[in-house]
Design an enzyme around this catalytic site. Structure first.
Site, PDB file in Angstrom:
ATOM      1  N   LYS A 185       1.249  -1.313  -0.318  1.00  0.00           N
ATOM      2  CA  LYS A 185      -0.235  -0.007  -0.080  1.00  0.00           C
ATOM      3  C   LYS A 185       0.975   0.948  -0.323  1.00  0.00           C
ATOM      4  O   LYS A 185       2.095   1.264   0.825  1.00  0.00           O
ATOM      5  CB  LYS A 185      -0.790  -0.176   1.421  1.00  0.00           C
ATOM      6  CG  LYS A 185      -2.025   1.050   1.277  1.00  0.00           C
ATOM      7  CD  LYS A 185      -2.449   1.331   2.409  1.00  0.00           C
ATOM      8  CE  LYS A 185      -1.777   2.173   3.881  1.00  0.00           C
ATOM      9  NZ  LYS A 185      -2.486   1.823   5.422  1.00  0.00           N
ATOM     10  N   SER A 227      -9.747   4.201  10.241  1.00  0.00           N
ATOM     11  CA  SER A 227     -10.130   5.117  10.231  1.00  0.00           C
ATOM     12  C   SER A 227     -11.112   6.073   9.033  1.00  0.00           C
ATOM     13  O   SER A 227     -12.678   6.013   8.570  1.00  0.00           O
ATOM     14  CB  SER A 227      -8.768   6.435   9.887  1.00  0.00           C
ATOM     15  OG  SER A 227      -9.721   7.781   9.994  1.00  0.00           O
TER      16      SER A 227
HETATM   17  C1  R5P Z   1      -2.128   2.948   9.077  1.00  0.00           C
HETATM   18  O1  R5P Z   1      -0.748   2.392   7.877  1.00  0.00           O
HETATM   19  C2  R5P Z   1      -2.622   2.004   9.634  1.00  0.00           C
HETATM   20  O2  R5P Z   1      -2.265   0.771   9.641  1.00  0.00           O
HETATM   21  C3  R5P Z   1      -4.541   1.946   8.773  1.00  0.00           C
HETATM   22  O3  R5P Z   1      -4.108   1.056   8.032  1.00  0.00           O
HETATM   23  C4  R5P Z   1      -4.671   3.184   8.436  1.00  0.00           C
HETATM   24  O4  R5P Z   1      -4.837   4.184   9.281  1.00  0.00           O
HETATM   25  C5  R5P Z   1      -5.951   2.721   7.928  1.00  0.00           C
HETATM   26  O5  R5P Z   1      -6.723   4.013   7.855  1.00  0.00           O
HETATM   27  P1  R5P Z   1      -7.473   4.118   6.535  1.00  0.00           P
HETATM   28  O6  R5P Z   1      -9.362   3.626   7.739  1.00  0.00           O
HETATM   29  O7  R5P Z   1      -8.064   6.091   6.285  1.00  0.00           O
HETATM   30  O8  R5P Z   1      -7.231   3.675   5.148  1.00  0.00           O
END
Ligand code: R5P
Length: 290
Positions: free
Chosen positions: A189, A220
């Site tokens: 990612k 989030s």
């Molecule tokens: C960041 O890499 C964290 O591990 C989560 O994957 C991230 O905070 C998720 O954020 P969202 O739900 O906004 O994609």
């Protein structure tokens, strides 16, 4: 030891106090009309080692102030030692400068807590554990992933494929695999540092016809999970579930995730929500007695 029930984690604090068979100290709190926070301890803490249980999910800043004021009140009322149990530690993702001119927010928070009277800290699945070594007091992390994996195992998902949505989270999938007994893997990612937009690369994973559980620390906006789910569907996964430690679920995150094809989403009570079906109380209780 006494457990101080932080306003954001009252139920979790009560569960921990019950498991440890210690007294719980309630906290009266309010928000003034101008937005300022107020707290008052409603019990004795003199000569006690106290544990403040307070998560710092949104509204993060108000909850951090409540935590700081509670630590200050404990020390003013002669508590011997203050441990902060902060299941979701806000600002932990800003653990370095990604772009010129940024702050390292989590280090500022740690110094603020130290100034308020916190002597040590326990948190749950912080984004990068190594950030805790920079704190000006002992800080440790425990992982709720085995508890979440156990929840799915009990529901008949033994042998499921454990997937991390990015390489940095692969250890979460590896940890889940030790409970589920199946395979594990990760996706690649990338996040645009200016727009926050997530893009996940398609890659070959042996998930065809399998039950896949995506394990992540935080949900989030849900963008990460939706992107991972789209790829899993293309790869022929039979069923897709999601387990996350901190279900922040901002806006319509849950709706987006379920609409993308996820069968069920389960979180922990690190952040209380209606998907918080797994309690971290036993995990925290154990950490406090070690
Ligand atoms: C960041 O890499 C964290 O591990 C989560 O994957 C991230 O905070 C998720 O954020 P969202 O739900 O906004 O994609």
């Amino acid at each position: 030891m006494k457990i101080i029930l932080g306003p954001a984690s009252k139920q979790l604090g009560e569960k921990i106090a019950k498991l440890l068979n210690v007294e719980a100290v309630p906290v009266a709190f309010k928000t003034f009309p101008d937005g300022e926070s107020y707290i008052r301890l409603e019990g004795e803490v003199k000569n006690e080692k106290v544990v403040i249980v307070q998560t710092t999910s949104p509204p993060q800043d108000a909850r951090l102030m409540q935590l700081a004021f509670t630590a200050d009140a404990a020390k003013r009322n002669m508590a011997k030692k203050v441990t902060a149990v902060v299941p979701y530690l806000a600002y932990a993702r800003q653990d370095k400068t990604f772009l010129q001119g940024e702050a390292i927010s989590i280090e500022t928070i740690a110094r603020m807590l130290k100034a308020a009277g916190v002597d040590n800290l326990i948190t749950v699945n912080v984004h990068e554990e190594k950030v805790l070594s920079k704190f000006p007091f002992p800080a440790k992390m425990v992982s709720a992933i085995p508890l979440l994996a156990e929840h799915f195992k009990q529901k008949g998902c033994e042998g499921a494929f454990a997937l991390a949505p990015d390489k940095g989270a692969v250890w979460l999938a590896e940890e889940a695999k030790t409970v589920l007994g199946g395979e594990y893997g990760y996706l690649e990612k990338r996040r645009d540092r200016y727009t926050g937009q997530v893009s996940t690369e398609k890659k070959t994973l042996d998930v065809k016809g399998k039950i896949v559980i995506i394990f992540d620390d935080i949900i989030s906006t849900g963008g990460t999970i939706v992107a991972a789910t789209e790829i899993l569907k293309e790869l022929g996964a039979q069923k897709i579930y999601v387990a996350c430690v901190h279900p922040l679920l901002i806006g319509d995150a849950e709706k987006r995730i379920l609409k993308s094809g996820v069968g069920e989403m389960v979180g922990s009570d690190s952040v209380p929500s209606h998907v918080s079906k797994v309690s971290i109380a036993p995990l925290i209780s154990k950490a406090l007695t070690m």
